[in-house]
Scaffold this active site. Structure first.
Site, PDB file in Angstrom:
ATOM      1  N   HIS A 120      -4.555  42.467  54.057  1.00 50.42           N
ATOM      2  CA  HIS A 120      -4.447  41.541  52.925  1.00 50.42           C
ATOM      3  C   HIS A 120      -5.482  41.878  51.858  1.00 50.42           C
ATOM      4  O   HIS A 120      -6.506  42.499  52.123  1.00 50.42           O
ATOM      5  CB  HIS A 120      -4.650  40.092  53.388  1.00 50.42           C
ATOM      6  CG  HIS A 120      -6.036  39.802  53.887  1.00 50.42           C
ATOM      7  ND1 HIS A 120      -6.500  40.227  55.125  1.00 50.42           N
ATOM      8  CD2 HIS A 120      -7.075  39.131  53.314  1.00 50.42           C
ATOM      9  CE1 HIS A 120      -7.741  39.829  55.291  1.00 50.42           C
ATOM     10  NE2 HIS A 120      -8.129  39.170  54.211  1.00 50.42           N
ATOM     11  N   ASP A 122      -7.881  39.708  49.331  1.00 51.43           N
ATOM     12  CA  ASP A 122      -8.364  38.334  49.348  1.00 51.43           C
ATOM     13  C   ASP A 122      -7.772  37.499  48.213  1.00 51.43           C
ATOM     14  O   ASP A 122      -7.803  37.896  47.039  1.00 51.43           O
ATOM     15  CB  ASP A 122      -9.899  38.296  49.243  1.00 51.43           C
ATOM     16  CG  ASP A 122     -10.576  38.573  50.571  1.00 51.43           C
ATOM     17  OD1 ASP A 122      -9.921  38.408  51.625  1.00 51.43           O
ATOM     18  OD2 ASP A 122     -11.763  38.946  50.570  1.00 51.43           O
ATOM     19  N   HIS A 280      -7.741  44.813  53.295  1.00 54.38           N
ATOM     20  CA  HIS A 280      -8.582  44.964  54.473  1.00 54.38           C
ATOM     21  C   HIS A 280      -8.019  44.179  55.644  1.00 54.38           C
ATOM     22  O   HIS A 280      -7.128  43.336  55.482  1.00 54.38           O
ATOM     23  CB  HIS A 280     -10.035  44.567  54.194  1.00 54.38           C
ATOM     24  CG  HIS A 280     -10.214  43.178  53.693  1.00 54.38           C
ATOM     25  ND1 HIS A 280     -10.008  42.818  52.374  1.00 54.38           N
ATOM     26  CD2 HIS A 280     -10.597  42.036  54.317  1.00 54.38           C
ATOM     27  CE1 HIS A 280     -10.245  41.531  52.207  1.00 54.38           C
ATOM     28  NE2 HIS A 280     -10.588  41.022  53.377  1.00 54.38           N
ATOM     29  N   ARG A 295     -20.053  36.031  53.803  1.00 53.18           N
ATOM     30  CA  ARG A 295     -19.411  36.710  52.679  1.00 53.18           C
ATOM     31  C   ARG A 295     -19.655  35.966  51.372  1.00 53.18           C
ATOM     32  O   ARG A 295     -19.543  34.735  51.313  1.00 53.18           O
ATOM     33  CB  ARG A 295     -17.898  36.795  52.906  1.00 53.18           C
ATOM     34  CG  ARG A 295     -17.149  37.571  51.827  1.00 53.18           C
ATOM     35  CD  ARG A 295     -15.655  37.498  52.035  1.00 53.18           C
ATOM     36  NE  ARG A 295     -15.141  36.160  51.762  1.00 53.18           N
ATOM     37  CZ  ARG A 295     -13.966  35.714  52.195  1.00 53.18           C
ATOM     38  NH1 ARG A 295     -13.206  36.479  52.948  1.00 53.18           N
ATOM     39  NH2 ARG A 295     -13.552  34.498  51.898  1.00 53.18           N
TER      40      ARG A 295
END
Length: 304
Positions: A120, A122, A280, A295
């Site tokens: 995907h 983000d 990723h 993150r």
């Protein structure tokens, strides 16, 4: 750019280690990813030239990796903010003490959700998907828990020419309701959709800084919105299989190993990626070990 002796002796120049300013750069594959050494991201918060070097390398390699980055949460956020404002995640939430930092902690008490272990990009369900992210490993499994990144500019470049022609101008819908919202009760799912209506993006986007053409469909993409035209459909019944097969084919390109790099995490290792040109996949193969990540996601612009 001065070349240095590399462990990849005999490899093409494009995949040999080299130095850029004060940073040693070791490409990890022929198409995506490089490991940086001789640099501390805490220094890049205060050093404009150092940050400019890192940003240029990010545009070149699309994902950068560093080890032994013993920085504070405040430095983590401050470094990410050099790229632009940070955003919260509507489902994962932010660290209460460090706005802009999302904790992605997986342990024996974590719910068995499967969102990260899909290829995907983000938050393409946003009108302005993230520009990128800075992800730091706090605790890693002794083995497993790797993350894979994919070069979607390369995926587009190597499509058959007739497919490139067919998808030029196509647009697609991206949905948080159909993904994160799918496991929610109906009322909560509808509230999420009202807050974040489905976004529409070009199937092939242009990178705003490099000009690259990027294949921009992923696990959040539900359907094409402008496929049903006389050029694509002989009978109304052509629409569903024709569009569905094409979308599945395009999404499947991210699974090609030649476009990928795989990173093994260690505590205080960091990945910086360009969300505009990559996908990723966080490999969830480490249960019952613990994996703790933090993150900082960077606000992006509207794809064109």
């Amino acid at each position: 750019m001065e070349k240095t002796v590399s462990s990849l002796e005999g490899a093409p120049a494009s995949v040999r280690a080299h130095s850029r300013g004060s940073i040693k750069v070791e490409p990890l594959t022929c198409t995506i990813g490089a490991e940086l050494s001789g640099v501390n991201l805490g220094d890049a918060v205060r050093d404009d030239d150092l940050f400019a070097e890192i940003k240029a390398l990010l545009l070149q390699y699309k994902v950068l990796f560093l080890r032994e980055q013993d920085i504070t949460r405040a430095e983590h956020v401050a470094f990410a903010e050099r790229f632009g404002p940070l955003e919260d995640h509507p489902v994962a939430g932010s660290d209460p003490d460090t706005p802009g930092l999302v904790r992605i902690y997986k342990d024996l008490d974590s719910s068995p959700e499967h969102y990260e272990n899909a290829l995907h990009t983000d938050a393409t369900w946003r009108e302005n998907p993230p520009m990128g992210a800075v992800l730091r490993c706090i605790e890693s499994p002794p083995v497993g828990g790797d993350t894979i990144w994919v070069n979607m500019a390369e995926a587009h470049r190597r499509l058959p020419e007739h497919i490139k022609t067919q998808i030029q101008g196509l647009r697609a819908r991206h949905s948080i309701e159909a993904t994160f919202g799918a496991a929610m009760p109906q009322e909560k799912r509808h509230a999420l959709a009202a807050r974040f209506p489905d976004a529409e993006h070009p199937v092939v986007r242009t990178h705003p800084e490099t000009g690259e053409q990027i294949l921009f469909v992923n696990a959040f993409t539900t359907h094409f919105v402008n496929y049903h035209t006389p050029g694509n459909v002989r009978f109304g019944s052509d629409y569903a299989p024709g569009a569905g097969l094409l979308l599945n084919y395009l999404i499947s390109q991210a699974a090609v190993p030649e476009y990928q790099v795989r990173w093994r995490w260690t505590p205080n290792s960091i990945a910086i990626w360009d969300n505009r040109s990559t996908q990723h996949y966080a490999v969830q193969d480490y249960w019952p070990a613990v994996r703790k990540m933090e993150r900082a996601g960077i606000v992006g612009d509207r794809p064109f």
